[in-house]
Design an enzyme around this catalytic site. Structure first.
Site, short mmCIF file in Angstrom:
data_model
loop_
_atom_site.label_atom_id
_atom_site.label_comp_id
_atom_site.label_asym_id
_atom_site.label_seq_id
_atom_site.Cartn_x
_atom_site.Cartn_y
_atom_site.Cartn_z
CG ASP A 134 -2.01 -1.09 1.03
OD1 ASP A 134 -2.44 -1.49 0.17
OD2 ASP A 134 -2.51 -1.70 2.28
CG ASP A 172 -6.55 -1.48 -1.85
OD1 ASP A 172 -6.59 -2.77 -1.81
OD2 ASP A 172 -5.66 -1.12 -0.90
#
Length: 166
Positions: free
Chosen positions: A126, A144
């Site tokens: 991330d 995401d």
């Protein structure tokens, strides 16, 4: 040349798989940049509400199950695989429904992007961090984002379908 609504089911499937592949490639490209230029925990200020960071997430959304003993890696790989198979089946049946198929395609591309991370690294990379006035939203990535946009489009498609009465 035929319009999108009159294309054969196989050409529509090619379109949806192509879009999913673009999502996967963009996701993996951005994660490769982060892995190559950031150490774990590094953070770079971009704007007053946005940082680029490097975070490893062994869990799911909002680090759900991140503290588990490692079984979650294979659980999420399996879940992503089952979701991909189901989405391909749905696209074969409903690929002519543009909004619905776009939503499913984005979800599938994002799911596969994160599964690739789990298989290669054991965690999801991330790197997007949003914040405001001392509040930090959990870090996320392109995959995401695609999953989130896909989910919003699914909801929008369902609202439109209900309003039409069918």
């Amino acid at each position: 040349m035929r319009s999108a609504s009159t294309k054969s089911p196989s050409s529509r499937m090619g379109l949806w798989l192509g879009i999913a592949l673009l999502v996967i490639l963009l996701d993996q490209f951005t994660k490769t940049l982060i892995l190559g230029h950031f150490q774990l925990g590094d953070s770079r200020y971009v704007t007053s509400f946005f940082n680029v960071v490097r975070v490893h997430n062994t869990g799911a959304a909002f680090s759900f199950l991140a503290g588990a003993s490692g079984w979650q890696r294979w659980f999420f790989v399996g879940l992503g695989t089952v979701a991909t198979i189901f989405i391909i089946w749905m696209l074969r049946r409903h690929g002519q429904q543009t909004l619905f198929a776009t939503a499913l395609t984005l979800i599938m591309g994002g799911a596969i992007g994160n599964v690739v991370d789990r298989l290669l690294h054991g965690y999801v990379v991330d790197f997007i961090q949003l914040h405001w006035a001392g509040w930090y939203y959990p870090s996320f990535n392109v995959a995401d984002s695609a999953i989130t946009v896909g989910a919003v489009l699914l909801i929008w498609d369902e609202i439109r379908r209900v309003r039409r009465g069918g």
